[in-house]
Design a protein around this motif. Structure first.
Motif, PDB file in Angstrom:
ATOM      1  N   PHE A 184       0.826  -1.214   0.000  1.00  0.00           N
ATOM      2  CA  PHE A 184       0.000   0.000   0.000  1.00  0.00           C
ATOM      3  C   PHE A 184       0.861   1.264   0.000  1.00  0.00           C
ATOM      4  O   PHE A 184       0.618   2.210  -0.728  1.00  0.00           O
ATOM      5  CB  PHE A 184      -0.943   0.005   1.213  1.00  0.00           C
ATOM      6  N   ASN A 185       1.893   1.291   0.842  1.00  0.00           N
ATOM      7  CA  ASN A 185       2.695   2.524   0.940  1.00  0.00           C
ATOM      8  C   ASN A 185       3.778   2.541  -0.130  1.00  0.00           C
ATOM      9  O   ASN A 185       4.466   1.562  -0.357  1.00  0.00           O
ATOM     10  CB  ASN A 185       3.307   2.674   2.326  1.00  0.00           C
ATOM     11  N   VAL A 186       3.884   3.696  -0.817  1.00  0.00           N
ATOM     12  CA  VAL A 186       4.858   3.798  -1.900  1.00  0.00           C
ATOM     13  C   VAL A 186       5.883   4.896  -1.629  1.00  0.00           C
ATOM     14  O   VAL A 186       6.582   5.333  -2.519  1.00  0.00           O
ATOM     15  CB  VAL A 186       4.168   4.073  -3.249  1.00  0.00           C
ATOM     16  N   GLY A 187       5.980   5.353  -0.362  1.00  0.00           N
ATOM     17  CA  GLY A 187       7.038   6.319  -0.025  1.00  0.00           C
ATOM     18  C   GLY A 187       6.610   7.767  -0.044  1.00  0.00           C
ATOM     19  O   GLY A 187       7.445   8.658   0.022  1.00  0.00           O
ATOM     20  N   TYR A 188       5.269   8.021  -0.124  1.00  0.00           N
ATOM     21  CA  TYR A 188       4.814   9.417  -0.082  1.00  0.00           C
ATOM     22  C   TYR A 188       5.322  10.140   1.175  1.00  0.00           C
ATOM     23  O   TYR A 188       5.659  11.302   1.142  1.00  0.00           O
ATOM     24  CB  TYR A 188       3.288   9.491  -0.102  1.00  0.00           C
ATOM     25  N   GLY A 189       5.334   9.420   2.284  1.00  0.00           N
ATOM     26  CA  GLY A 189       5.720  10.037   3.560  1.00  0.00           C
ATOM     27  C   GLY A 189       7.157  10.523   3.553  1.00  0.00           C
ATOM     28  O   GLY A 189       7.483  11.528   4.180  1.00  0.00           O
ATOM     29  N   PHE A 190       8.018   9.803   2.850  1.00  0.00           N
ATOM     30  CA  PHE A 190       9.417  10.245   2.768  1.00  0.00           C
ATOM     31  C   PHE A 190       9.586  11.324   1.704  1.00  0.00           C
ATOM     32  O   PHE A 190      10.281  12.311   1.914  1.00  0.00           O
ATOM     33  CB  PHE A 190      10.336   9.055   2.463  1.00  0.00           C
ATOM     34  N   THR A 191       8.918  11.104   0.561  1.00  0.00           N
ATOM     35  CA  THR A 191       9.049  12.098  -0.513  1.00  0.00           C
ATOM     36  C   THR A 191       8.511  13.459  -0.065  1.00  0.00           C
ATOM     37  O   THR A 191       9.008  14.502  -0.485  1.00  0.00           O
ATOM     38  CB  THR A 191       8.288  11.621  -1.766  1.00  0.00           C
ATOM     39  N   ALA A 192       7.516  13.425   0.830  1.00  0.00           N
ATOM     40  CA  ALA A 192       6.925  14.681   1.300  1.00  0.00           C
ATOM     41  C   ALA A 192       7.951  15.539   2.031  1.00  0.00           C
ATOM     42  O   ALA A 192       7.841  16.762   2.071  1.00  0.00           O
ATOM     43  CB  ALA A 192       5.733  14.389   2.213  1.00  0.00           C
ATOM     44  N   ILE A 234       4.906  24.717  -1.223  1.00  0.00           N
ATOM     45  CA  ILE A 234       4.689  23.273  -1.086  1.00  0.00           C
ATOM     46  C   ILE A 234       3.718  22.779  -2.149  1.00  0.00           C
ATOM     47  O   ILE A 234       3.880  21.698  -2.708  1.00  0.00           O
ATOM     48  CB  ILE A 234       4.191  22.941   0.337  1.00  0.00           C
ATOM     49  N   PHE A 235       2.729  23.610  -2.469  1.00  0.00           N
ATOM     50  CA  PHE A 235       1.793  23.222  -3.515  1.00  0.00           C
ATOM     51  C   PHE A 235       2.549  22.967  -4.823  1.00  0.00           C
ATOM     52  O   PHE A 235       2.418  21.923  -5.445  1.00  0.00           O
ATOM     53  CB  PHE A 235       0.712  24.296  -3.709  1.00  0.00           C
ATOM     54  N   PHE A 236       3.375  23.952  -5.219  1.00  0.00           N
ATOM     55  CA  PHE A 236       4.104  23.799  -6.480  1.00  0.00           C
ATOM     56  C   PHE A 236       5.119  22.659  -6.407  1.00  0.00           C
ATOM     57  O   PHE A 236       5.271  21.885  -7.350  1.00  0.00           O
ATOM     58  CB  PHE A 236       4.789  25.118  -6.862  1.00  0.00           C
ATOM     59  N   ALA A 237       5.788  22.557  -5.264  1.00  0.00           N
ATOM     60  CA  ALA A 237       6.774  21.485  -5.111  1.00  0.00           C
ATOM     61  C   ALA A 237       6.093  20.127  -5.211  1.00  0.00           C
ATOM     62  O   ALA A 237       6.625  19.187  -5.811  1.00  0.00           O
ATOM     63  CB  ALA A 237       7.494  21.635  -3.771  1.00  0.00           C
ATOM     64  N   GLY A 238       4.891  20.023  -4.621  1.00  0.00           N
ATOM     65  CA  GLY A 238       4.143  18.763  -4.669  1.00  0.00           C
ATOM     66  C   GLY A 238       3.794  18.394  -6.107  1.00  0.00           C
ATOM     67  O   GLY A 238       3.880  17.231  -6.513  1.00  0.00           O
ATOM     68  N   ILE A 239       3.431  19.424  -6.883  1.00  0.00           N
ATOM     69  CA  ILE A 239       3.082  19.191  -8.291  1.00  0.00           C
ATOM     70  C   ILE A 239       4.320  18.725  -9.075  1.00  0.00           C
ATOM     71  O   ILE A 239       4.264  17.761  -9.845  1.00  0.00           O
ATOM     72  CB  ILE A 239       2.472  20.478  -8.904  1.00  0.00           C
ATOM     73  N   VAL A 240       5.458  19.403  -8.833  1.00  0.00           N
ATOM     74  CA  VAL A 240       6.695  19.016  -9.526  1.00  0.00           C
ATOM     75  C   VAL A 240       7.064  17.581  -9.167  1.00  0.00           C
ATOM     76  O   VAL A 240       7.423  16.773 -10.030  1.00  0.00           O
ATOM     77  CB  VAL A 240       7.857  19.977  -9.158  1.00  0.00           C
ATOM     78  N   MET A 241       6.948  17.269  -7.883  1.00  0.00           N
ATOM     79  CA  MET A 241       7.344  15.937  -7.444  1.00  0.00           C
ATOM     80  C   MET A 241       6.392  14.878  -8.008  1.00  0.00           C
ATOM     81  O   MET A 241       6.823  13.799  -8.433  1.00  0.00           O
ATOM     82  CB  MET A 241       7.355  15.899  -5.922  1.00  0.00           C
TER      83      MET A 241
END
Lengths: 504, 359
Positions: free
Chosen positions: B281-289, B303-310
Motif C-alpha cells: 500500500f505505501n509507496v514512499g509518499y511520507g518520505f518524498t513529502a 509546497i503546492f508547487f513542489a508537490g506538483i513538480v514531485m
C-alpha cells in the motif's frame, strides 16, 4: 622639543585600517610617554579595539607606521609584540580553568624558564605589586579579580615596557578595582607605561595622566582627565551634550507593588547560582537598583521574576496577588513587563523582523483580532511608534532584528516593553554595550515611567548607573541579596564591602 | 582556501532561484545517469517533465494523475512543514500515513456491509486519529523524556509496515478473496468509498482537501498567532519561553498535527486510488513529502508547487518505465538528487563564498 622625543616610549602615526567599507581606524596618531598611564577612551565601535590589536600585533594596519623605544615597530604577531616589550591583558581572560594559576603562567611563556626560577619571580612580582594570588589553586575556583591578577602576572613576567589593559574593571568589584589601580600606579611609577582602555569616565579621571579620545575611528584629541569633569570627557567622547537622568522624585511608600521572598532556589544547571535569602519590595514610583558583579545570580533572579522559572519555594506578591506560579504571559497581562539581559535570542530574535519581534510580548492582546488572528495594522502602528519614540535606527519595520546594532536593538526592546505601560518594569542590564547617548535615553525613559507611577527593578552591573537613577539599592553576592538601602546614603566603601561578600 | 560568510539579507529572488536551480541540476545530472543506463537522456527528461503535461497521447490521463499523486504529498508536506518550522523533525510520516489507512479502513470494514452516510466521515476521522496517534508516540517521548523524535518517528515507520502486513494477511484479509493478501476493496463499498468527484479523472476528495489545506496552512502560518508561536519556538526556544509559551505543548501540537495530516492522506488514498489495504500500500509518499516540504521552502504555496513538480516526476517516471524501460529505482535516485541539490544550493543562498588571500 628634544625633551619630548626622549620622553616618548611609543608612537603611532597615521594608522589606517578598514574592514569592508568601514573605516575602523582613520589616520590615528598617538604618543605614549615613559611611565605614563594613557587612557584610550571611546564608545563601542569607536575603533579602540582595532587600534590596540594593531599595537599588539593581532592585526596589521593598511597604512601608517609605529615606533617603540625609538625603533621602527611593526609586530606581525602577539609573540613579536611580547618579544619587543609590549604586553596585553584582555577583557575576556584566556586561562585554562582545569589548570592551576601557576601552570597557566608557565604555559603563557614564550621562552623557557625553569619552574623554580619562575616560581621565585612570580612570587616576587606578586608581592611587590600587590597581586595576591594563590598559585596552586585552580583557575576555575578563582574569582574574576583573581583571574585578572593571574593574567597581569603572566603579562608582567615578560617585563613589558608597555602594558595594554582592555576594559579591566568591567568584571571587578569596587574593592578589586581599587587594588588594581594601586598596582597600575606602582607599575607606572617604576617605568612601565600603560595603555588603559575604558569607557568609564570616573576611573579614568582617577587613574590616567592623559586621555586620547576616539570617535568613529578618528582621534578627537588628547586631554588631561584630571582637569576635566567626567561629564565633559563624556561629551567629547559622544560628540554632543549629554543630559543626566535624575532619579524619580518620590516613592509612594503606601503603595507596595511587588514583594519577593526567596529562601532558597537551586539552579537548573551545575553552573548556575543558588539564590538564597532574598527579600525585596518595590513601591510605586520607585526604582530599586540591584547591583553586583556578573554571575552572582542576576540571571537566575530574572528568570524567577519573569516566570520563565517557577518554584514553589518562592513567594512573589504583586499588588496583594500571589503570582509565583504564573507564566510570563499572564504576568504581563496583569501589568508586569520585562527586558532580560540577552537581547538576541531571548528578548528579541535575530531571524525575525521588527514586526514579529513586537509580537513576542503582547500582554493586552492588542495585536490580536478574534480567534487569535494577527492584527497587522495595529502591529505596524505600534512598531513604528517604538521606532519613532525611541529613535531606533533601522530601515523599517520589516528589517530583521539582527540587522540592528546592539544599542538600537536595546532601545527597541526597552521601547517595546515601556510602550505596554507596565505598572512594574523589571529590566536586566538595560545599557550593556550601548553607546553613551542611547544609554542616557534609555535611563531617561525608565525614570520617566517611574515618575508616572510605575515601579522599577533595575538589575545592572554598572554601579554608576544604579547609583544615578535608583531610589534604593541592594547587591547580589553569590545569590544572596543585601538589604535594600537608600541610594543617596550609601557610600562607595560600603558597597565594596557588600559586593566583596561579607557572607563568605 | 574558501571561506563561507553568512549573508546579512537573504534576497527573496535568490531563495526562489534555489529550488529552480536544483531542478535544473537534477535534470542535468539525472540525464547523465540515464545516459549510462543506456537511455537517451533528452528523451527521458522530456518524458518526465514535458510529456505528462503537453503530449496529446498522455496528458488527458497524466494531468489528473499529477493532482492525484500530488495530493498526499502536499497534505503530508504541509503538516511536516509546520513541525520543521518549529525545529521538530517528524521523519516518520510514512508510518503515520499507513496507520491512518489501517485505522480508517478497519473501522469501515468492521461495519461491512452496513450502508450509512455516517460511515465515510467517521472513517476519515478515524484515519486522522490513527495518524495522529502514531505521531503522539514520538511526541510524548520527546516531551516527557527528551527522546530524539527523529529516531523514534523513523523507527515507527517499520513497525507500521509490519502492522500493515499483519492487516493485509490477517485481520483485514478479504474473506471472499480466495486467500490472496489484501482487504476488501473499499471503492466497491459505497458507504466508505472515496469516489471520483469528476467522472473519468480519478480526482477525489483528497485532492480537493489538499488544495483547501494549502489555504488553511497559509492563513495559520502567516495570519494567525499560533503560526507565529511555532516560528518563534523554531527560532529561539528561549524567546518562546520568555513570551510565555510552553514549548512542550507546541512540540506536541506540531507532531500530532503532522501525524493527523499524514493519516488523512492515508485514509484518502486507501479509500480512493489504492482501494484496499495491502502489503504494498505505501509507496514512499511520507518520505518524498520531506523533499516536497523543503523544495517548497516550508511555505504552503511553495509546497503546492513542489508537490506538483514531485508528482510530475512520479507520473513521468512511470512513463519512462514502460516507454523506455528505465528502472523504477532510477526515478527514486532522481528524486533524491532533487533534495541533495536543493540543500547544496541553500548553502549559496544563505552564505557568500569568499576566496581567502594566500599567506
Amino acid at each position: 622639543m628634544n625633551n619630548k622625543i626622549e620622553n616618548t616610549l611609543f608612537q603611532c602615526r597615521a594608522i589606517n585600517k578598514e574592514f569592508g567599507n568601514v573605516k575602523a581606524n582613520d589616520d590615528i596618531s598617538i604618543n605614549i610617554g615613559n611611565s605614563q598611564i594613557h587612557a584610550l577612551l571611546g564608545e563601542n565601535g569607536a575603533g579602540k579595539s582595532t587600534l590596540v590589536k594593531i599595537i599588539y600585533g593581532l592585526l596589521q594596519p593598511d597604512s601608517g607606521s609605529m615606533t617603540f623605544l625609538n625603533k621602527e615597530y611593526s609586530p606581525k604577531s602577539p609573540k613579536d609584540a611580547r618579544a619587543l616589550g609590549v604586553g596585553m591583558v584582555f577583557q575576556h581572560f584566556s586561562l585554562f580553568e582545569p589548570l592551576t594559576a601557576f601552570e597557566n603562567i608557565l604555559l603563557g611563556l614564550d621562552k623557557e624558564i625553569g619552574e623554580k626560577e619562575l616560581h621565585k619571580s612570580v612570587i616576587k612580582l606578586s608581592e611587590s605589586y600587590g597581586l595576591e594570588v594563590n598559585l596552586s589553586s585552580y583557575i576555575g575556583d578563582l574569582s574574576a579579580g583573581e583571574r585578572q591578577r593571574v593574567e597581569i602576572i603572566r603579562a608582567l613576567i615578560q617585563k613589558p615596557k608597555l602594558l595594554i589593559m582592555d576594559e579591566p574593571t568591567s568584571v571587578l568589584t569596587p574593592f578589586e578595582c581599587e587594588s588594581l589601580f594601586k598596582t597600575l600606579k606602582k607599575l607606572a611609577s617604576e617605568g612601565t607605561s600603560i595603555l588603559y582602555i575604558s569607557h568609564k569616565l570616573k576611573e579614568i579621571a582617577d587613574l590616567c595622566d592623559t586621555a586620547s579620545v576616539l570617535r568613529k575611528g578618528a582621534i578627537v584629541g588628547e586631554y588631561d582627565p584630571k582637569k576635566m569633569t567626567p561629564r565633559e570627557l563624556g561629551e567629547i567622547m559622544v560628540g554632543q551634550s549629554l543630559f543626566e537622568p535624575k532619579r524619580p522624585v518620590a516613592a509612594n511608600k503606601s503603595n507596595k507593588v511587588l514583594s519577593v521572598k526567596i529562601n532558597e532556589v537551586k539552579p537548573d544547571t551545575q553552573f548556575g547560582v543558588t539564590l538564597k535569602n532574598i527579600d525585596l519590595a518595590v513601591y510605586q514610583s520607585e526604582i530599586l537598583g540591584i547591583g553586583g558583579v556578573a554571575g552572582n545570580g542576576q540571571e537566575e533572579l530574572m528568570q524567577i521574576l519573569t516566570g520563565e522559572k517557577k518554584d514553589r519555594n518562592v513567594s512573589i506578591k504583586y499588588m496583594d496577588n500571589d503570582i509565583e506560579m504564573l507564566n510570563p504571559r499572564v504576568r504581563r497581562e496583569i501589568g508586569l513587563a520585562f527586558a532580560p539581559e540577552e537581547r538576541l535570542g531571548h528578548a528579541a530574535v535575530g531571524n525575525l523582523n521588527l514586526l514579529e519581534n513586537s509580537l513576542i510580548t503582547d500582554p493586552k492582546k492588542r495585536f490580536q483580532k478574534k480567534m487569535g488572528f494577527i492584527d497587522f495594522s495595529e502591529l505596524n502602528e505600534y512598531t513604528n511608534e517604538i521606532i519613532e519614540k525611541f529613535n531606533v535606527k533601522t530601515t523599517g519595520v520589516s528589517a530583521l532584528a539582527s540587522s540592528l546594532s546592539g544599542g538600537n536593538l536595546q532601545k527597541f526592546v526597552v521601547g517595546r516593553e515601556i510602550g505596554q505601560k507596565p505598572s512594574l518594569f523589571i529590566v536586566n542590564q538595560p545599557t550593556w554595550g550601548v553607546d553613551a547617548l542611547s544609554a542616557a535615553n534609555i535611563r531617561q525613559a525608565i525614570v520617566a515611567i517611574a515618575n508616572n507611577g510605575a515601579a522599577i527593578i533595575l538589575i545592572s552591573q554598572d554601579l554608576d548607573e544604579i547609583l544615578e537613577i535608583s531610589n534604593k539599592v541592594a547587591f547580589l553576592t553569590n545569590g544572596n541579596l543585601s538589604i535594600p538601602t537608600n541610594a543617596m546614603d550609601i557610600k562607595t566603601d560600603e558597597i565594596g564591602a557588600i559586593m566583596g561578600g561579607i557572607g563568605d | 582556501m574558501f571561506k563561507l560568510i553568512p549573508r546579512e539579507n537573504v534576497s527573496p529572488v535568490l531563495s526562489l532561484l534555489g529550488p529552480l536551480f536544483s531542478i535544473g541540476f537534477t535534470m542535468l545530472v539525472g540525464g547523465i545517469l540515464f545516459y549510462f543506463l543506456g537511455v537517451d537522456p533528452f528523451a527521458a527528461i522530456k518524458m518526465i517533465f514535458w510529456d505528462p503535461l503537453m503530449s496529446e497521447t498522455f496528458s488527458t490521463y497524466s494531468i489528473p494523475q499529477i493532482f492525484i499523486k500530488g495530493a498526499p504529498l502536499i497534505l503530508i508536506a504541509l503538516g511536516l512543514s509546520v513541525g520543521f518550522k518549529a525545529n521538530v523533525w517528524n521523519i516518520g510520516a510514512e508510518g503515520q500515513y499507513i496507520m491512518g489507512a489501517i485505522f480508517g479502513a478497519s473501522f469501515a470494514l468492521s461495519l461491512y456491509p452496513l450502508e450509512s452516510i455516517f460511515i465515510f466521515p467517521t472513517m476519515v476521522l478515524m484515519g486522522i486519529f490513527g495518524g495522529s496517534l502514531w505521531s503522539m508516540i514520538p511526541a510524548l517521548l520527546k516531551v516527557k523524556f527528551n527522546v530524539n523524535e527523529i529516531l523514534v518517528s523513523l523507527m515507527l515507520v517499520y513497525v507500521a509496515e509490519q502492522l500493515l502486513a499483519l492487516a493485509s494477511l490477517g485481520f483485514l484479509r478479504n474473506p471472499d478473496g480466495a486467500g490472496f493478501p489484501g482487504s476488501r476493496n473499499l471503492s466497491q463499498y459505497s458507504s466508505a468509498s472515496n469516489s471520483e468527484l469528476i467522472m473519468g479523472t480519478g480526482i477525489h476528495l483528497g485532492v480537493l482537501l489538499s488544495l483547501l489545506m494549502v489555504v488553511f496552512f497559509y492563513v495559520l502560518l502567516f495570519r494567525h498567532s499560533l503560526g507565529f508561536k511555532i516560528k518563534l519556538l523554531g527560532n529561539s526556544p528561549k524567546a518562546s519561553g520568555f513570551s510565555g509559551d510552553n514549548p512542550n505543548k507546541l512540540i506536541f501540537l506540531c507532531l500530532t498535527l503532522s501525524g493527523s495530516l499524514a493519516g488523512l492522506a492515508g485514509i484518502m488514498e486507501v479509500a480512493g486510488p489504492a482501494g484496499q489495504i495491502n502489503i504494498d500500500f505505501n509507496v514512499g509518499y511520507g518520505f518524498t513529502a520531506i523533499i516536497v516540504a523543503f523544495l517548497g521552502r516550508l511555505n504552503p504555496i511553495g509546497i503546492f508547487f513542489a508537490g506538483i513538480v514531485m508528482a510530475l516526476t512520479y507520473v513521468g517516471g512511470e512513463l519512462t518505465q514502460f516507454m523506455l524501460n528505465l528502472p523504477a529505482a532510477a526515478i527514486q535516485v532522481f528524486q533524491g538528487m532533487l533534495l541533495f541539490f536543493l540543500l547544496s544550493f541553500d548553502l549559496f543562498v544563505h552564505y557568500k563564498i569568499k576566496l581567502k588571500g594566500k599567506k
